[in-house]
Design an enzyme around this catalytic site. Structure first.
Site, PDB file in Angstrom:
ATOM      1  N   ARG A 167      -1.766  -4.822   9.627  1.00 57.39           N
ATOM      2  CA  ARG A 167      -1.934  -3.395   9.896  1.00 57.39           C
ATOM      3  C   ARG A 167      -3.305  -2.957   9.397  1.00 57.39           C
ATOM      4  O   ARG A 167      -3.741  -3.390   8.333  1.00 57.39           O
ATOM      5  CB  ARG A 167      -0.845  -2.608   9.146  1.00 57.39           C
ATOM      6  CG  ARG A 167       0.360  -2.288   9.989  1.00 57.39           C
ATOM      7  CD  ARG A 167       1.500  -1.739   9.182  1.00 57.39           C
ATOM      8  NE  ARG A 167       1.182  -0.573   8.355  1.00 57.39           N
ATOM      9  CZ  ARG A 167       2.078   0.085   7.631  1.00 57.39           C
ATOM     10  NH1 ARG A 167       3.341  -0.295   7.631  1.00 57.39           N
ATOM     11  NH2 ARG A 167       1.720   1.116   6.896  1.00 57.39           N
ATOM     12  N   ARG A 209       0.739  -8.962   3.873  1.00 60.05           N
ATOM     13  CA  ARG A 209       1.740  -8.625   4.891  1.00 60.05           C
ATOM     14  C   ARG A 209       1.162  -8.807   6.296  1.00 60.05           C
ATOM     15  O   ARG A 209       0.025  -8.426   6.568  1.00 60.05           O
ATOM     16  CB  ARG A 209       2.124  -7.150   4.667  1.00 60.05           C
ATOM     17  CG  ARG A 209       3.279  -6.659   5.452  1.00 60.05           C
ATOM     18  CD  ARG A 209       3.927  -5.478   4.761  1.00 60.05           C
ATOM     19  NE  ARG A 209       3.157  -4.236   4.841  1.00 60.05           N
ATOM     20  CZ  ARG A 209       3.600  -3.075   4.377  1.00 60.05           C
ATOM     21  NH1 ARG A 209       4.786  -2.990   3.794  1.00 60.05           N
ATOM     22  NH2 ARG A 209       2.859  -1.995   4.464  1.00 60.05           N
ATOM     23  N   ARG A 231      -4.109   4.345  -0.668  1.00 59.25           N
ATOM     24  CA  ARG A 231      -2.716   4.745  -0.431  1.00 59.25           C
ATOM     25  C   ARG A 231      -1.956   4.831  -1.755  1.00 59.25           C
ATOM     26  O   ARG A 231      -1.113   5.715  -1.947  1.00 59.25           O
ATOM     27  CB  ARG A 231      -2.033   3.744   0.526  1.00 59.25           C
ATOM     28  CG  ARG A 231      -2.548   3.877   1.952  1.00 59.25           C
ATOM     29  CD  ARG A 231      -2.167   2.690   2.817  1.00 59.25           C
ATOM     30  NE  ARG A 231      -0.755   2.622   3.105  1.00 59.25           N
ATOM     31  CZ  ARG A 231      -0.125   1.522   3.529  1.00 59.25           C
ATOM     32  NH1 ARG A 231      -0.801   0.391   3.689  1.00 59.25           N
ATOM     33  NH2 ARG A 231       1.148   1.549   3.800  1.00 59.25           N
ATOM     34  N   ARG A 270       6.818  13.081   1.441  1.00 60.24           N
ATOM     35  CA  ARG A 270       5.784  12.426   0.637  1.00 60.24           C
ATOM     36  C   ARG A 270       4.999  13.423  -0.190  1.00 60.24           C
ATOM     37  O   ARG A 270       4.108  13.031  -0.939  1.00 60.24           O
ATOM     38  CB  ARG A 270       4.823  11.712   1.579  1.00 60.24           C
ATOM     39  CG  ARG A 270       4.861  10.176   1.494  1.00 60.24           C
ATOM     40  CD  ARG A 270       3.895   9.683   2.528  1.00 60.24           C
ATOM     41  NE  ARG A 270       3.500   8.342   2.484  1.00 60.24           N
ATOM     42  CZ  ARG A 270       4.014   7.380   3.268  1.00 60.24           C
ATOM     43  NH1 ARG A 270       5.032   7.624   4.037  1.00 60.24           N
ATOM     44  NH2 ARG A 270       3.487   6.192   3.247  1.00 60.24           N
ATOM     45  N   LYS A 317      10.812  -0.541   0.675  1.00 59.73           N
ATOM     46  CA  LYS A 317      11.659   0.470   1.331  1.00 59.73           C
ATOM     47  C   LYS A 317      12.183  -0.051   2.672  1.00 59.73           C
ATOM     48  O   LYS A 317      13.360   0.078   2.979  1.00 59.73           O
ATOM     49  CB  LYS A 317      10.892   1.787   1.541  1.00 59.73           C
ATOM     50  CG  LYS A 317      10.431   2.447   0.248  1.00 59.73           C
ATOM     51  CD  LYS A 317       9.969   3.879   0.456  1.00 59.73           C
ATOM     52  CE  LYS A 317       8.763   4.021   1.351  1.00 59.73           C
ATOM     53  NZ  LYS A 317       7.512   3.476   0.786  1.00 59.73           N
TER      54      LYS A 317
END
Ligand code: AMP
Length: 213
Positions: free
Chosen positions: A159, A126, A170, A87, A13
Protein backbone atom coordinates in the site's frame (compact mmCIF):
# COMPACT_ATOMS: atom_id res chain seq x y z
CA UNK A 1 -23.93 -6.44 19.02
CA UNK A 2 -22.17 -3.21 18.02
CA UNK A 3 -18.44 -2.92 18.52
CA UNK A 4 -15.84 -0.18 18.05
CA UNK A 5 -12.35 -1.55 17.50
CA UNK A 6 -9.64 0.94 18.48
CA UNK A 7 -5.91 0.56 17.89
CA UNK A 8 -3.06 2.07 15.91
CA UNK A 9 -2.60 1.14 12.26
CA UNK A 10 -1.06 -2.33 12.20
CA UNK A 11 -2.33 -3.28 15.67
CA UNK A 12 -4.23 -6.26 14.21
CA UNK A 13 -7.69 -4.73 13.84
CA UNK A 14 -8.29 -6.28 10.41
CA UNK A 15 -7.22 -9.75 11.59
CA UNK A 16 -9.46 -9.66 14.66
CA UNK A 17 -12.38 -8.34 12.62
CA UNK A 18 -12.25 -11.42 10.41
CA UNK A 19 -12.71 -13.70 13.46
CA UNK A 20 -15.52 -11.55 14.82
CA UNK A 21 -17.35 -11.60 11.51
CA UNK A 22 -17.03 -15.40 11.32
CA UNK A 23 -18.13 -16.10 14.90
CA UNK A 24 -20.86 -13.50 15.43
CA UNK A 25 -22.01 -12.75 11.87
CA UNK A 26 -21.34 -9.04 12.30
CA UNK A 27 -20.82 -6.64 9.41
CA UNK A 28 -17.23 -5.40 9.17
CA UNK A 29 -17.29 -1.65 8.51
CA UNK A 30 -13.77 -0.42 7.81
CA UNK A 31 -13.52 3.28 6.96
CA UNK A 32 -10.14 2.64 5.28
CA UNK A 33 -11.62 -0.10 3.06
CA UNK A 34 -14.61 2.07 2.13
CA UNK A 35 -12.25 4.93 1.22
CA UNK A 36 -10.03 2.62 -0.88
CA UNK A 37 -13.13 1.43 -2.78
CA UNK A 38 -14.20 5.03 -3.37
CA UNK A 39 -10.73 5.76 -4.74
CA UNK A 40 -10.77 2.74 -7.03
CA UNK A 41 -14.18 3.88 -8.34
CA UNK A 42 -12.73 7.40 -8.81
CA UNK A 43 -15.75 8.91 -7.03
CA UNK A 44 -15.73 12.53 -5.88
CA UNK A 45 -15.14 11.40 -2.28
CA UNK A 46 -12.35 9.04 -3.38
CA UNK A 47 -10.60 11.80 -5.26
CA UNK A 48 -10.91 14.22 -2.36
CA UNK A 49 -9.52 11.60 0.09
CA UNK A 50 -6.59 10.48 -2.08
CA UNK A 51 -3.89 13.00 -1.18
CA UNK A 52 -4.63 12.82 2.55
CA UNK A 53 -4.42 9.03 2.55
CA UNK A 54 -1.20 8.83 0.55
CA UNK A 55 0.57 11.28 2.84
CA UNK A 56 -0.59 9.51 6.02
CA UNK A 57 -2.88 12.35 7.09
CA UNK A 58 -6.43 11.87 8.30
CA UNK A 59 -9.20 12.62 5.81
CA UNK A 60 -11.20 15.67 7.07
CA UNK A 61 -13.91 14.86 9.62
CA UNK A 62 -16.83 16.20 7.58
CA UNK A 63 -16.14 13.81 4.68
CA UNK A 64 -15.67 10.81 6.96
CA UNK A 65 -18.68 11.56 9.16
CA UNK A 66 -20.99 11.85 6.14
CA UNK A 67 -19.60 8.61 4.66
CA UNK A 68 -19.86 6.59 7.88
CA UNK A 69 -23.26 7.98 8.97
CA UNK A 70 -24.63 6.70 5.66
CA UNK A 71 -22.98 3.29 6.16
CA UNK A 72 -24.42 3.03 9.70
CA UNK A 73 -27.94 3.88 8.50
CA UNK A 74 -27.69 1.06 5.97
CA UNK A 75 -26.14 -1.44 8.42
CA UNK A 76 -28.11 -4.58 9.29
CA UNK A 77 -29.87 -4.82 12.67
CA UNK A 78 -27.77 -7.94 13.49
CA UNK A 79 -24.84 -5.67 14.35
CA UNK A 80 -21.48 -4.45 13.15
CA UNK A 81 -17.85 -3.77 13.98
CA UNK A 82 -16.42 -0.35 13.28
CA UNK A 83 -12.76 -0.57 12.27
CA UNK A 84 -10.81 2.67 11.77
CA UNK A 85 -13.79 4.86 12.70
CA UNK A 86 -14.06 6.93 14.83
CA UNK A 87 -10.51 8.28 14.72
CA UNK A 88 -11.06 11.68 16.36
CA UNK A 89 -13.11 12.77 19.36
CA UNK A 90 -15.25 14.84 17.02
CA UNK A 91 -16.03 11.72 14.95
CA UNK A 92 -16.92 9.83 18.15
CA UNK A 93 -19.36 12.56 19.20
CA UNK A 94 -21.01 12.45 15.77
CA UNK A 95 -21.11 8.65 15.90
CA UNK A 96 -22.91 8.82 19.27
CA UNK A 97 -25.48 11.16 17.70
CA UNK A 98 -25.97 8.94 14.65
CA UNK A 99 -26.38 5.89 16.90
CA UNK A 100 -28.88 7.69 19.18
CA UNK A 101 -30.88 8.80 16.12
CA UNK A 102 -31.03 5.18 14.97
CA UNK A 103 -32.01 3.98 18.49
CA UNK A 104 -28.74 2.06 18.90
CA UNK A 105 -25.67 2.15 21.15
CA UNK A 106 -22.08 0.90 21.11
CA UNK A 107 -21.96 -2.22 23.29
CA UNK A 108 -18.18 -2.81 23.42
CA UNK A 109 -15.05 -0.80 22.69
CA UNK A 110 -12.04 -3.07 22.17
CA UNK A 111 -8.68 -1.30 22.36
CA UNK A 112 -5.73 -3.16 20.79
CA UNK A 113 -2.39 -2.02 22.24
CA UNK A 114 0.99 -2.53 20.52
CA UNK A 115 4.29 -0.63 20.83
CA UNK A 116 5.25 1.60 17.89
CA UNK A 117 8.49 -0.31 17.16
CA UNK A 118 6.54 -3.53 16.52
CA UNK A 119 3.98 -1.71 14.41
CA UNK A 120 6.65 -0.21 12.15
CA UNK A 121 7.97 -3.71 11.34
CA UNK A 122 4.50 -5.14 10.88
CA UNK A 123 3.30 -2.46 8.48
CA UNK A 124 6.38 -1.96 6.32
CA UNK A 125 6.51 -5.74 5.68
CA UNK A 126 2.82 -5.91 4.79
CA UNK A 127 1.89 -6.85 1.20
CA UNK A 128 -1.59 -7.31 -0.20
CA UNK A 129 -3.33 -8.71 -3.22
CA UNK A 130 -4.94 -5.93 -5.27
CA UNK A 131 -7.46 -8.45 -6.62
CA UNK A 132 -8.82 -10.39 -3.61
CA UNK A 133 -7.52 -8.21 -0.74
CA UNK A 134 -5.61 -11.05 1.00
CA UNK A 135 -2.89 -9.67 3.29
CA UNK A 136 0.60 -11.18 3.75
CA UNK A 137 3.84 -10.25 5.53
CA UNK A 138 7.29 -10.64 4.01
CA UNK A 139 8.57 -12.36 7.19
CA UNK A 140 5.67 -13.56 9.33
CA UNK A 141 3.02 -14.58 6.83
CA UNK A 142 4.75 -15.35 3.54
CA UNK A 143 2.82 -16.40 0.46
CA UNK A 144 3.79 -19.82 -0.94
CA UNK A 145 5.56 -18.11 -3.84
CA UNK A 146 7.46 -14.87 -3.16
CA UNK A 147 5.39 -11.79 -4.08
CA UNK A 148 2.45 -13.79 -5.51
CA UNK A 149 -1.04 -14.24 -4.02
CA UNK A 150 -1.86 -17.82 -2.97
CA UNK A 151 -5.52 -17.38 -3.95
CA UNK A 152 -5.33 -16.01 -7.48
CA UNK A 153 -1.62 -15.70 -8.44
CA UNK A 154 -1.85 -11.90 -8.71
CA UNK A 155 1.35 -9.95 -7.99
CA UNK A 156 1.28 -8.59 -4.43
CA UNK A 157 1.62 -4.86 -3.83
CA UNK A 158 2.60 -2.60 -0.94
CA UNK A 159 0.00 0.00 0.00
CA UNK A 160 1.28 3.51 -0.85
CA UNK A 161 0.77 4.47 2.80
CA UNK A 162 2.64 1.45 4.22
CA UNK A 163 6.14 2.88 3.65
CA UNK A 164 8.36 3.71 6.67
CA UNK A 165 8.01 7.47 6.23
CA UNK A 166 4.23 7.45 5.93
CA UNK A 167 3.85 4.93 8.77
CA UNK A 168 5.73 7.30 11.10
CA UNK A 169 3.23 10.04 10.23
CA UNK A 170 0.25 7.72 10.67
CA UNK A 171 1.53 6.71 14.11
CA UNK A 172 1.99 10.37 15.08
CA UNK A 173 -1.57 11.09 14.02
CA UNK A 174 -2.76 8.08 15.96
CA UNK A 175 -1.15 9.25 19.20
CA UNK A 176 -2.29 12.84 18.81
CA UNK A 177 -5.77 12.44 17.39
CA UNK A 178 -7.05 8.92 18.03
CA UNK A 179 -5.58 7.81 21.37
CA UNK A 180 -7.63 10.45 23.27
CA UNK A 181 -10.67 8.42 22.21
CA UNK A 182 -9.76 5.72 24.71
CA UNK A 183 -10.40 8.18 27.55
CA UNK A 184 -13.52 9.47 25.81
CA UNK A 185 -14.97 5.95 25.77
CA UNK A 186 -13.65 5.02 29.24
CA UNK A 187 -16.23 7.42 30.71
CA UNK A 188 -18.90 4.99 29.48
CA UNK A 189 -17.19 2.03 31.17
CA UNK A 190 -17.33 -0.36 28.21
CA UNK A 191 -13.67 -0.23 27.08
CA UNK A 192 -11.51 -3.39 27.13
CA UNK A 193 -7.73 -3.01 26.69
CA UNK A 194 -6.00 -5.95 25.01
CA UNK A 195 -2.25 -6.37 24.39
CA UNK A 196 -2.06 -7.14 20.69
CA UNK A 197 1.68 -7.91 20.51
CA UNK A 198 0.72 -11.54 21.28
CA UNK A 199 -0.29 -14.42 19.04
CA UNK A 200 -3.48 -13.21 17.25
CA UNK A 201 -5.18 -16.50 18.19
CA UNK A 202 -4.71 -15.71 21.90
CA UNK A 203 -5.95 -12.14 21.43
CA UNK A 204 -8.96 -13.58 19.60
CA UNK A 205 -9.78 -15.94 22.49
CA UNK A 206 -9.54 -13.04 24.97
CA UNK A 207 -11.96 -11.03 22.82
CA UNK A 208 -14.42 -13.92 22.63
CA UNK A 209 -14.34 -14.26 26.44
CA UNK A 210 -15.22 -10.56 26.82
CA UNK A 211 -18.05 -10.67 24.29
CA UNK A 212 -19.49 -13.99 25.51
CA UNK A 213 -19.44 -13.05 29.22
P1 AMP B 1 -6.74 2.43 7.46
O1 AMP B 1 -6.89 1.41 6.39
O2 AMP B 1 -7.81 2.33 8.52
O3 AMP B 1 -5.35 2.49 8.04
O4 AMP B 1 -7.00 3.85 6.75
C1 AMP B 1 -6.20 4.30 5.68
C2 AMP B 1 -6.27 5.82 5.59
O5 AMP B 1 -7.62 6.22 5.34
C3 AMP B 1 -5.87 6.57 6.84
O6 AMP B 1 -4.45 6.75 6.96
C4 AMP B 1 -6.60 7.90 6.65
O7 AMP B 1 -5.94 8.71 5.68
C5 AMP B 1 -7.92 7.45 6.03
N1 AMP B 1 -8.94 7.17 7.07
C6 AMP B 1 -9.50 5.96 7.36
N2 AMP B 1 -10.41 6.09 8.35
C7 AMP B 1 -10.40 7.40 8.70
C8 AMP B 1 -11.11 8.16 9.68
N3 AMP B 1 -12.00 7.60 10.51
N4 AMP B 1 -10.85 9.50 9.76
C9 AMP B 1 -9.96 10.08 8.93
N5 AMP B 1 -9.26 9.43 8.00
C10 AMP B 1 -9.48 8.09 7.87
Amino acid sequence: MRIVLLGAPGSGKGTQCKSLVEKYGLLHMSSGDILRKERAAKSELGQKAQSYMDSGALVPDDLIIEMMSKAIKEAPKSGFILDGFPRTVNQAIELDKAMADAGMKIDFVLNLEVDDSIIEKRITGRRSCPKCGAVYHIENMKPKQDGICDNDETELVQRADDTAEVVAKRLDNYHQQTEPLVDYYKKNGNVYDLRSDRDPEIVKEDIFKILDF
